[in-house]
Design an enzyme around this catalytic site. Structure first.
Site, PDB file in Angstrom:
ATOM      1  N   HIS A 164      38.731  48.086   5.972  1.00 59.58           N
ATOM      2  CA  HIS A 164      38.097  46.811   5.113  1.00 59.58           C
ATOM      3  C   HIS A 164      39.191  46.139   5.461  1.00 59.58           C
ATOM      4  CE1 HIS A 164      36.120  44.246   2.401  1.00 59.58           C
ATOM      5  NE2 HIS A 164      35.702  44.109   3.722  1.00 59.58           N
ATOM      6  N   GLU A 186      40.253  44.432   8.159  1.00 62.10           N
ATOM      7  CA  GLU A 186      39.668  43.965   9.028  1.00 62.10           C
ATOM      8  C   GLU A 186      39.558  43.030   8.595  1.00 62.10           C
ATOM      9  OE1 GLU A 186      35.351  42.819   7.907  1.00 62.10           O
ATOM     10  OE2 GLU A 186      35.676  45.218   7.551  1.00 62.10           O
ATOM     11  N   HIS A 187      39.923  42.455   7.800  1.00 60.27           N
ATOM     12  CA  HIS A 187      40.230  40.737   6.187  1.00 60.27           C
ATOM     13  C   HIS A 187      40.931  40.234   7.015  1.00 60.27           C
ATOM     14  CE1 HIS A 187      36.919  40.632   2.904  1.00 60.27           C
ATOM     15  NE2 HIS A 187      36.711  41.679   3.865  1.00 60.27           N
ATOM     16  N   GLU A 215      35.027  40.932  -3.923  1.00 58.88           N
ATOM     17  CA  GLU A 215      33.825  41.461  -2.773  1.00 58.88           C
ATOM     18  C   GLU A 215      33.750  42.885  -3.635  1.00 58.88           C
ATOM     19  OE1 GLU A 215      33.116  43.166   2.197  1.00 58.88           O
ATOM     20  OE2 GLU A 215      34.881  42.107   1.246  1.00 58.88           O
TER      21      GLU A 215
END
Length: 425
Positions: free
Chosen positions: A47, A50-51, A127
Site C-alpha cells: 500500500h 501504491e502511494h 490514513e
C-alpha cells in the site's frame, strides 16, 4: 462478450473488452502483489508503494502525472488489497494512448526518492489514524486479525504505525523492483477500443527502461489451503463510541471452490439487502440496529462469510443472539425458495448493472485474469448464479454456518468475557 487476451514473451498479459457503444475507455494495471506477500518488517509495503508511485517518475513530476489525466476530464487512482494492487485511469476514448503511457510510466520508471518516502510516510500514517477513527472499518480489520491471527493474510493492508515508521527507502524500492515485473502484471482495457491497437500502445509504453526485455510465464497465486491455527473467539477494542460495531464471521469457501456462487447467494439471502433474513430480523422486526449487512469474501486458499451490525451498546448482546439464532435455523432448515430466488435476482441484477460503464468492465476482466488466470464469460457467470438450488444452499449452510465463529467488537466495553460467554467460548 467481446473479450480478447494476448500474452507477451515477458509473461505480461493484456486483456481487453471492446464496447463500441461508449465514448470512454478505462485502463487498469493489475499487479499480483498485496499485503499477504509482506513480512512483518515491511507490513504495509504494498500500500505504501501504491502511494509512492504517484510521486514522480524519470520523465514526469507528481503534478504532471495527475494533471495529464485531470486536464482531459479523466480520473486516475489506485488501490491495494491483500492479494493484488491496481492502478487505473478512465478517459475519453481518444485520450487512451496518453492514459496508457501515464499509468505505464508509474509501473516502469517511478523514482521512489528518500524525500518522497519520508513525506508520504506521513500521509499513510494519517490514513491509519483515519481508519482507527472509523469503527465500522476498524472492526473489520479487527476481525481479520482475530480470525487469522498474526499471519500475512490476517495483517492490515495499511500496515502498522511501527512498520510504516520503520520502513526505509531501500526496503520499499527493493520491494518495487522485485514484485513489479511483467509476469506478475495484467493490463486490462475496456471501452471503445480495438484490441490490436491496445496491444501496440501497451508494448510501446511498457518498453521504456527495458522493462519488457525479460522472458517469463504468467503467474497466478496458488490456491494452497490456509490452515487457521490461532483463531480466537472474540476480539475487542474498547472505544467510547455511541454504537457497538460488531462483525461476526465463520469460515467460507476459497476462491477456486465451485461453491463460491452458492455461498454468494447464501450471503445475499442472509444479509444482502433490506429484504434479507438478518435485516428483517434485526432491524425491521426488532429495531435493534440501523446498519446490517453480510458478505462472502474469497482469497486463494481461504475465505470468510461475515455479518456486520451496529447497535446501541446495551443491545449488542441481543443482536449477537439474533445472528446466532438465524444462522442456526438456516443451517438446520435452509432457506425458502422465495428468499433464494430473491437473492439470485438481486445478485444477477447487481452484476448486470455494474457493467454499465467501461471502468466496471475493465475491473471485471482485470480482476478475473489476475486472480484466476482466465476470464469467465458473463453469460456463464449468470448461468452459475441461476443454477444455485435450495439443496445447494442447504448443504453449504449446513457445513459452514455451524463452523466455529469469530466475533470482533469495537465499542465502549472494557471486558470481553461477556461476549465470550454469549459466543459459547
Amino acid at each position: 462478450m467481446n473479450v480478447r487476451r494476448t500474452v507477451l514473451s515477458s509473461g505480461l498479459r493484456i486483456v481487453t473488452e471492446e464496447v463500441p457503444s461508449v465514448r470512454s475507455a478505462a485502463i487498469g494495471i493489475w499487479v499480483n502483489v498485496g499485503s499477504r506477500d509482506e513480512t512483518p518488517a515491511v507490513a504495509g509495503a504494498s500500500h505504501f508503494l501504491e502511494h509512492l508511485l504517484f510521486k514522480g517518475t524519470t520523465t514526469r513530476t507528481a503534478l504532471e502525472i495527475s494533471s495529464s489525466i485531470e486536464s482531459v476530464g479523466g480520473e486516475m487512482n489506485a488501490f491495494t488489497t491483500k492479494e493484488y494492487t491496481c492502478f487505473y485511469a478512465r478517459v475519453i476514448d481518444t485520450d487512451l494512448p496518453m492514459a496508457v503511457d501515464v499509468v505505464s510510466d508509474l509501473i516502469t520508471s517511478s523514482l521512489v526518492t528518500a524525500n518522497d518516502v519520508d513525506s508520504e510516510r506521513k500521509v499513510v500514517l494519517e490514513e491509519i489514524s483515519m481508519r482507527d477513527d472509523d469503527p465500522s472499518d476498524l472492526v473489520q480489520e479487527l476481525f481479520s486479525d482475530t480470525y487469522y491471527g498474526d499471519t500475512p493474510i490476517g495483517r492490515s493492508i495499511l500496515g502498522t504505525t511501527e512498520s510504516i515508521n520503520g520502513m526505509s527507502r531501500s526496503a520499499v524500492f527493493n520491494y518495487y523492483k522485485k514484485r513489479y515485473i511483467p509476469q506478475d502484471l495484467v493490463i486490462a482495457v475496456a471501452g471503445n477500443i480495438k484490441h490490436k491497437k491496445v496491444v501496440e500502445m501497451v508494448e510501446r509504453a511498457l518498453s521504456r527502461d527495458g522493462f519488457l526485455n525479460v522472458h517469463g510465464s504468467p503467474q497466478v497465486r496458488p490456491d494452497t489451503p490456509i490452515r487457521i491455527k490461532n483463531q480466537q473467539s472474540v476480539g475487542l477494542i474498547n472505544r467510547k463510541t455511541e454504537q457497538a460495531n460488531m462483525f461476526y464471521g465463520v469460515a467460507g469457501v476459497a476462491r477456486n471452490d465451485d461453491r463460491r456462487f452458492t455461498m454468494g447467494i447464501l450471503s445475499a439471502a442472509l444479509g444482502g439487502g433490506m429484504s434479507s433474513r438478518l435485516f428483517q430480523e434485526i432491524r425491521e422486526k426488532r429495531g435493534l440496529a440501523y446498519s446490517v449487512f453480510s458478505y462472502s469474501q474469497q482469497f486463494a486458499g481461504t475465505g470468510i462469510l461475515g455479518f456486520y451490525a451496529a447497535s446501541h451498546p446495551t443491545k449488542a448482546f441481543e443482536v449477537i443472539d439474533v445472528i446466532r439464532e438465524v444462522l442456526a435455523d438456516v443451517a438446520a432448515n435452509g432457506m425458502t425458495e422465495e428468499e433464494i430466488e430473491r437473492a439470485k435476482g438481486a445478485v444477477r441484477g447487481s452484476l448486470v448493472l455494474s457493467q454499465e460503464d467501461s471502468g466496471s468492465r475493465m475491473s471485471r476482466i482485470g480482476k478475473s485474469e489476475i486472480v484466476y488466470g482466465e476470464i469467465m464469460g458473463f453469460d456463464e457467470i449468470l448461468k452459475e448464479i441461476s443454477g444455485v438450488t435450495s439443496d445447494a444452499i442447504r448443504k453449504v449452510a449446513g457445513e459452514f454456518l455451524v463452523q466455529r465463529p469469530t466475533l470482533a467488537v469495537v465499542g465502549p466495553f472494557r471486558d470481553g468475557r461477556k461476549f465470550e460467554k454469549v459466543m459459547g467460548a
